[in-house]
Design a protein around this motif. Structure first.
Motif, PDB file in Angstrom:
ATOM      1  N   SER A 161       0.965  -1.295  -0.094  1.00 47.37           N
ATOM      2  CA  SER A 161       0.007   0.002  -0.064  1.00 47.37           C
ATOM      3  C   SER A 161       0.798   1.400   0.052  1.00 47.37           C
ATOM      4  CB  SER A 161      -0.748  -0.033   1.116  1.00 47.37           C
ATOM      5  OG  SER A 161      -0.030  -0.008   2.410  1.00 47.37           O
ATOM      6  N   SER A 162       0.693   2.217  -0.924  1.00 49.61           N
ATOM      7  CA  SER A 162       1.318   3.294  -1.020  1.00 49.61           C
ATOM      8  C   SER A 162       0.469   4.441  -1.808  1.00 49.61           C
ATOM      9  CB  SER A 162       2.456   3.160  -1.896  1.00 49.61           C
ATOM     10  OG  SER A 162       3.252   4.091  -2.168  1.00 49.61           O
ATOM     11  N   ASP A 163       0.766   5.732  -1.434  1.00 51.61           N
ATOM     12  CA  ASP A 163       0.086   6.665  -2.324  1.00 51.61           C
ATOM     13  C   ASP A 163       0.660   6.748  -3.771  1.00 51.61           C
ATOM     14  OD1 ASP A 163       0.536   9.119   0.593  1.00 51.61           O
ATOM     15  OD2 ASP A 163      -1.086   7.387   0.165  1.00 51.61           O
ATOM     16  N   ASP A 164       1.814   5.972  -4.079  1.00 50.03           N
ATOM     17  CA  ASP A 164       2.107   5.934  -5.433  1.00 50.03           C
ATOM     18  C   ASP A 164       1.599   4.918  -6.162  1.00 50.03           C
ATOM     19  OD1 ASP A 164       3.948   8.142  -4.841  1.00 50.03           O
ATOM     20  OD2 ASP A 164       5.560   6.974  -4.260  1.00 50.03           O
ATOM     21  N   HIS A 208      -4.732  11.294  -8.430  1.00 50.80           N
ATOM     22  CA  HIS A 208      -4.883  11.658  -6.838  1.00 50.80           C
ATOM     23  C   HIS A 208      -5.669  10.972  -6.009  1.00 50.80           C
ATOM     24  CE1 HIS A 208      -2.740  15.195  -8.171  1.00 50.80           C
ATOM     25  NE2 HIS A 208      -3.823  15.631  -9.007  1.00 50.80           N
ATOM     26  N   ASP A 209      -6.165   9.893  -6.569  1.00 53.15           N
ATOM     27  CA  ASP A 209      -7.135   8.833  -5.663  1.00 53.15           C
ATOM     28  C   ASP A 209      -6.232   7.612  -5.734  1.00 53.15           C
ATOM     29  OD1 ASP A 209      -8.997  10.828  -6.042  1.00 53.15           O
ATOM     30  OD2 ASP A 209     -10.174   9.887  -7.570  1.00 53.15           O
ATOM     31  N   SER A 210      -6.681   6.583  -4.895  1.00 49.51           N
ATOM     32  CA  SER A 210      -6.194   5.411  -4.446  1.00 49.51           C
ATOM     33  C   SER A 210      -6.777   4.229  -5.287  1.00 49.51           C
ATOM     34  CB  SER A 210      -6.025   5.078  -3.089  1.00 49.51           C
ATOM     35  OG  SER A 210      -7.437   4.989  -2.702  1.00 49.51           O
ATOM     36  N   LYS A 211      -7.721   4.548  -5.819  1.00 48.10           N
ATOM     37  CA  LYS A 211      -8.419   3.436  -6.739  1.00 48.10           C
ATOM     38  C   LYS A 211      -9.063   3.713  -7.955  1.00 48.10           C
ATOM     39  CE  LYS A 211      -9.612   0.042  -2.960  1.00 48.10           C
ATOM     40  NZ  LYS A 211     -10.721  -0.619  -2.417  1.00 48.10           N
ATOM     41  N   ILE A 247      -2.075   3.089  -7.617  1.00 48.68           N
ATOM     42  CA  ILE A 247      -3.481   3.171  -7.783  1.00 48.68           C
ATOM     43  C   ILE A 247      -4.113   1.867  -7.977  1.00 48.68           C
ATOM     44  CG2 ILE A 247      -5.312   4.175  -9.031  1.00 48.68           C
ATOM     45  CD1 ILE A 247      -3.444   6.692  -9.336  1.00 48.68           C
ATOM     46  N   ASP A 251      -2.531  -2.863 -10.754  1.00 47.32           N
ATOM     47  CA  ASP A 251      -2.488  -1.546 -10.233  1.00 47.32           C
ATOM     48  C   ASP A 251      -1.606  -0.612 -11.253  1.00 47.32           C
ATOM     49  OD1 ASP A 251       0.372  -2.262  -9.620  1.00 47.32           O
ATOM     50  OD2 ASP A 251      -0.608  -3.111  -7.650  1.00 47.32           O
TER      51      ASP A 251
END
Length: 311
Positions: A33-36, A73-76, A38, A303
């Motif tokens: 899991s990371s902000d980088d 800017h979103d995670s999914k 998606i 991802d």
């Protein structure tokens, strides 16, 4: 008027991997899991990505052909177009000004065009047998590659997004060194991009680990001199900068093309701990978004990875 354009399986895909990827593949890595990163929520596979309007992107489920839409800017990213059974989605490009998404159909031999407002299929084209791998857009239309044959396919597109009929599709036979016959199991043409306002096409040749210019009128090819680009897949060109995704090497090389497109030099090699066989890339300002294909794995999640465009 110039159109603004932005930027390369079903039953039997395991056999296709055996045919085109003649080497052992690693076991699945656990997702981090990371902000980088998606997640393509619900995807069963992945391969292509295209930049949409603003920070929006589109990505494809290779096996099913379904199209996902997300924001960097979103995670999914969520399923956006649920396509009919039997389709595939490989490379893709979005024509933002006309709300069109052009998708290479892989082993189906087809190309698909979707309307990103209505989510409907606008057109589908029978291009050729083999593996329709990637697509680039010019002012006049869309060019598709075939990884099993040294030919490109052109679909004309009008200024306001009018699509040509099947009878208008042009098959361009490529000549020169790029047309050298493939050995069994080799991928030939892969990623494609346009340069010099569409007057020149640049094609990645996976088996030859090379880049070629192709004249869109004659099909004549010339190798762009430079180091070997092992596992070259999708490519992206902005001016005289070219980003080459090298899938099994888990890296993206940033290249500087000479003004005459005769040669290139490697400026950067971009890596990420989150790369897991990236295949294609889209650019958003100083950020690249690369989709992880995870070929040959029993992956439960697919991802997109964000990295700087300059290392």
């Amino acid at each position: 008027m110039r159109r603004t354009v932005q930027r390369r399986t079903a039953v039997g895909f395991t056999a296709l991997l055996a045919l085109f990827l003649p080497f052992a593949l690693p076991a699945a890595a656990s997702a981090s899991s990371s902000d980088d990163v998606i997640v393509l929520d619900g995807a069963t596979s992945a391969e292509g990505i295209a930049a949409g309007e603003g920070t929006t992107f589109y990505a494809g489920d290779l096996n099913t052909g379904d199209i996902y839409r997300g924001d960097i800017h979103d995670s999914k990213a969520k399923r956006f177009i649920n396509v009919p059974d039997g389709r595939m989605a490989v490379g893709m490009k979005a024509d933002v000004s006309n709300d069109l998404l052009f998708v290479a159909g892989g082993a189906t031999g087809k190309a698909y065009v979707y309307n990103t407002e209505t989510r409907k299929t606008v057109k589908q084209y029978d291009l050729g047998s083999g593996f329709i791998n990637d697509v680039t857009l010019t002012e006049d239309g869309a060019w598709f590659t075939n990884s099993a044959s040294p030919e490109l396919y052109f679909v004309p597109v009008g200024d306001c997004g009018e699509l040509g009929d099947s009878d208008d599709v042009k098959t361009l036979k490529v000549s020169g060194r790029a047309a050298k016959p493939l050995k069994e199991g080799e991928f030939g043409f892969n990623g494609i991009a346009s340069a010099e306002d569409g007057d020149t096409l640049i094609v990645a040749h996976t088996a030859q680990q090379a880049l070629y210019t192709v004249d869109p009128e004659t099909g004549k090819s010339h190798k762009i001199d430079g180091p070997d680009l092992e596992f070259i897949d999708g490519i992206l060109v902005k001016g005289h900068t070219l980003w080459a995704v090298q899938n099994m090497a888990n890296q993206i090389s940033r290249l500087e093309l000479s003004r005459d497109l005769e040669s290139f030099k490697v400026e950067d090699v971009i890596k990420s701990k989150h790369f897991d066989i990236p295949t294609t890339v889209a650019k958003f300002g100083d950020t690249l978004a690369a989709v992880n294909a995870k070929f040959g794995q029993q992956a439960t999640e697919y991802d997109v990875v964000l990295v700087p465009a300059w290392d």
